[in-house]
Design a protein around this motif. Sequence first.
Motif, PDB file in Angstrom:
ATOM      1  N   ARG A  80      -0.382  -1.930  -4.341  1.00  0.00           N
ATOM      2  CA  ARG A  80      -1.795  -2.263  -4.112  1.00  0.00           C
ATOM      3  C   ARG A  80      -2.520  -0.940  -4.001  1.00  0.00           C
ATOM      4  O   ARG A  80      -2.194  -0.128  -3.144  1.00  0.00           O
ATOM      5  CB  ARG A  80      -1.979  -3.066  -2.822  1.00  0.00           C
ATOM      6  CG  ARG A  80      -1.477  -4.473  -2.869  1.00  0.00           C
ATOM      7  CD  ARG A  80      -2.229  -5.379  -3.847  1.00  0.00           C
ATOM      8  NE  ARG A  80      -3.667  -5.415  -3.632  1.00  0.00           N
ATOM      9  CZ  ARG A  80      -4.328  -6.391  -3.041  1.00  0.00           C
ATOM     10  NH1 ARG A  80      -3.677  -7.439  -2.599  1.00  0.00           N
ATOM     11  NH2 ARG A  80      -5.620  -6.329  -2.902  1.00  0.00           N
ATOM     12  N   THR A  81      -3.480  -0.704  -4.855  1.00  0.00           N
ATOM     13  CA  THR A  81      -4.115   0.608  -4.896  1.00  0.00           C
ATOM     14  C   THR A  81      -5.623   0.566  -4.670  1.00  0.00           C
ATOM     15  O   THR A  81      -6.285   1.581  -4.803  1.00  0.00           O
ATOM     16  CB  THR A  81      -3.838   1.311  -6.239  1.00  0.00           C
ATOM     17  OG1 THR A  81      -4.314   0.475  -7.299  1.00  0.00           O
ATOM     18  CG2 THR A  81      -2.352   1.585  -6.415  1.00  0.00           C
TER      19      THR A  81
ATOM     20  N   PRO B  23      -7.519  -0.951  -1.706  1.00  0.00           N
ATOM     21  CA  PRO B  23      -7.856  -1.654  -0.470  1.00  0.00           C
ATOM     22  C   PRO B  23      -9.346  -1.528  -0.168  1.00  0.00           C
ATOM     23  O   PRO B  23      -9.998  -0.574  -0.609  1.00  0.00           O
ATOM     24  CB  PRO B  23      -7.016  -0.930   0.589  1.00  0.00           C
ATOM     25  CG  PRO B  23      -6.803   0.428   0.032  1.00  0.00           C
ATOM     26  CD  PRO B  23      -6.730   0.247  -1.457  1.00  0.00           C
TER      27      PRO B  23
ATOM     28  N   LEU C  18       0.830  -1.203   0.000  1.00  0.00           N
ATOM     29  CA  LEU C  18       0.000   0.000   0.000  1.00  0.00           C
ATOM     30  C   LEU C  18       0.866   1.255   0.000  1.00  0.00           C
ATOM     31  O   LEU C  18       0.604   2.207  -0.745  1.00  0.00           O
ATOM     32  CB  LEU C  18      -0.925   0.017   1.221  1.00  0.00           C
ATOM     33  CG  LEU C  18      -2.067  -0.989   1.225  1.00  0.00           C
ATOM     34  CD1 LEU C  18      -2.775  -0.975   2.577  1.00  0.00           C
ATOM     35  CD2 LEU C  18      -3.058  -0.688   0.115  1.00  0.00           C
TER      36      LEU C  18
END
Length: 63
Positions: free
Chosen positions: A38-39, A41, A33
């Motif tokens: 990872r964009t 959540p 993140l």
Amino acid sequence: MHNKIRQLREEQGITQNDLSKATGLSIGYISLLENNIRTNPSYKTLEKIAKALHKEAKEIFSI
């Protein structure tokens, strides 16, 4: 999505390990993140991180 997780975490003297323990998320996931790998959540994840950093989710994440 851009986020300020690392900035806020470091300003508060919180390690990734501390944040992991406070949120129940893995250190690896927090790293993903923070590095914008990872964009997307979940809302629940956003809330966990915001609570652990004593912020509102909108203060940490901008879409």
